[in-house]
Design an enzyme around this catalytic site. Structure first.
Site, PDB file in Angstrom:
ATOM      1  N   GLU A 190     -32.154  46.176 -10.172  1.00 53.02           N
ATOM      2  CA  GLU A 190     -31.211  45.655 -11.160  1.00 53.02           C
ATOM      3  C   GLU A 190     -29.831  45.688 -10.509  1.00 53.02           C
ATOM      4  O   GLU A 190     -29.211  46.743 -10.419  1.00 53.02           O
ATOM      5  CB  GLU A 190     -31.251  46.500 -12.438  1.00 53.02           C
ATOM      6  N   CYS A 224     -22.136  45.520 -15.135  1.00 52.02           N
ATOM      7  CA  CYS A 224     -22.706  44.584 -14.156  1.00 52.02           C
ATOM      8  C   CYS A 224     -22.902  43.195 -14.730  1.00 52.02           C
ATOM      9  O   CYS A 224     -22.935  42.212 -13.992  1.00 52.02           O
ATOM     10  CB  CYS A 224     -24.041  45.124 -13.633  1.00 52.02           C
TER      11      CYS A 224
END
Length: 449
Positions: A190, A224
């Site tokens: 991720e 993010c």
């Protein structure tokens, strides 16, 4: 059944739930210490997300663990087949500092639900939260927590885990993947990247600006999947900058440094990095404060466009829709694309590739148990949340059974007589005809509905 029973899995999930409830205030204090995260933001983006994941797993575990029957070709009959879920084994979860609780424990929920044991390596850059996470093994058997920095992480990567789940930047992601390859260990990465936002005049500017500002500046921009930069028609740039600044003032006041709801940069290194991208941003080094900074960037060569910003800087660049799409396509595939435009959504969905697309909203896909969360290309591989988490940490093992009598396989085994050859050709024609009829039936059923 391979792995722990459903009772044991439930007990472990309930133990994790109890850990969060018992340490609710202490966790919020730790998040405030590490990131100046407000109690409300801690509940919304950290504790609440993990509790939702646990609730989803407890509700659906019976169904997830049930073997799935499979269809077999007519020529296989009599026979039966199924997919039987089994745990991967031992998994390593390496979590980052920006959402230090959620990004350690949300994947853990899927690992536990799937029946695995797990080792968590929390980030040393959020030490208060890491210390709290070290208490999880007291509540959840089969879980261990390793504290420390690069040396400890490097040592863990030499171990023979059955799966590694990493959340962080692309540079470290490559190191993790290289280490995992030595043991042929599968990975979920991720990562992140520069998630673009498009805004045009077909939507209400004030409403869109508030949603963009919230998604960008929550956790002081250290997300993010936050909007990294914004593109809009050139004639709108000044109005967009003003509207987002107005939204910032409405949520965090004229001076966000005084707001109890606005966070801080994690450490000196990241503070300096952000100031290098935008030296005139309002800041306070002693407080690790960088103000929400929305500014018009002349073009895509601005320093802030050279890397993922990961902080409270939002460049606004003027360009037309076709140019914006081509610019996104020319770079690495982002973790998300956000579109605020009635006609633009179709173009971005059909012409670009990304981990997800948000239309009229940003960030929400990252916290929904029903939406797989993950990147593509440089923004990551694999997905999790809800059923997707369980899938990530589960091997679906095919099991096929066929009785010894009647022994229909003899009809396709050597020696091949003219009769057997004719049977083989006939079976191939039947399977082809049956498959075509089945596909046509499904298509007609779909069109009829």
């Amino acid at each position: 059944m391979i792995g722990p029973s459903i009772t044991v899995r439930r007990q472990r999930l309930e133990g994790l739930q109890k850990f969060l409830i018992d340490h609710h205030q202490i966790i919020k204090d730790a998040l405030y210490s590490d990131l100046r995260k407000s109690p409300q933001e801690a509940d919304l983006t950290e504790i609440g997300v993990v509790l939702s994941e646990i609730g989803c797993a407890l509700k659906n575990l019976d169904n997830w663990m049930r073997p799935r029957r499979l269809r077999l070709p007519l020529s296989y009959l009599p026979a039966s087949a199924s997919l039987v879920p089994e745990p991967l084994g031992s998994v390593l979860i390496i979590s980052p500092w920006n959402y230090p609780l959620q990004l350690a424990l949300a994947p853990l929920v899927g690992a536990l639900a799937a029946g695995n044991t797990a080792t968590i390596k929390p980030s040393e850059l959020a030490p208060a939260t890491a210390e709290i996470l070290s208490l999880v093994p007291h509540y959840v058997p089969g879980v261990s927590v390793v504290l420390g920095g690069v040396e400890e992480t490097t040592a863990l990567l030499t171990q023979d885990f059955d799966h590694i789940f990493f959340t962080g930047g692309g540079a470290v992601g490559r190191i993790v993947m290289e280490a995992a390859a030595k043991n042929l260990t599968p990975v979920t990465l991720e990562l992140g990247g520069k998630s673009p936002t498009w805004l045009d005049s077909s939507v209400n500017l004030g409403a869109a600006a508030r949603r963009i500002a919230w998604a960008k500046f929550i956790n002081a921009g250290q997300t993010c999947v936050a909007p990294d930069y914004l593109m809009c028609p050139p004639s709108m740039v000044d109005d967009v900058v003003a509207a987002i600044n107005n939204a910032v003032h409405a949520m965090w006041g004229k001076n966000p440094q005084d707001s109890h709801d606005y966070g801080r940069i994690i450490n000196d290194r990241h503070f300096e990095r952000l100031l290098a991208l935008k030296p005139d941003a309002i800041s306070d080094r002693n407080d690790l404060y960088v103000a929400p900074t929305v500014f018009a960037a002349e073009n895509t060569t601005h320093d802030s466009m050279s890397e993922e910003i990961f902080g409270p800087l939002l460049p606004v660049i003027g360009m037309e829709l076709a140019e914006a799409i081509e610019y996104v396509k020319s770079g690495p595939k982002p973790l998300a694309i956000y579109v605020f435009g009635r006609e633009a959504k179709k173009h971005f969905v059909e012409q670009t590739s990304s981990g997800a697309v948000g239309s009229g909203v940003a960030l929400l896909q990252a916290g929904a148990t029903g939406i797989p969360f993950g990147g593509i290309g440089a923004s990551g591989m694999g997905a999790y949340h809800g059923k997707s988490s369980w899938n990530t940490f589960t091997h679906m093992k095919p099991v096929i059974s066929k009785p010894l009598f009647p022994d229909t396989l003899r009809m396709i085994q050597p020696p091949y007589s003219p009769l057997k050859t004719a049977i083989i050709h006939m079976v191939a024609r039947i399977e082809n005809t049956w498959g075509s009829l089945a596909r046509r039936g499904r298509r007609e059923l779909s069109e009829g509905s």
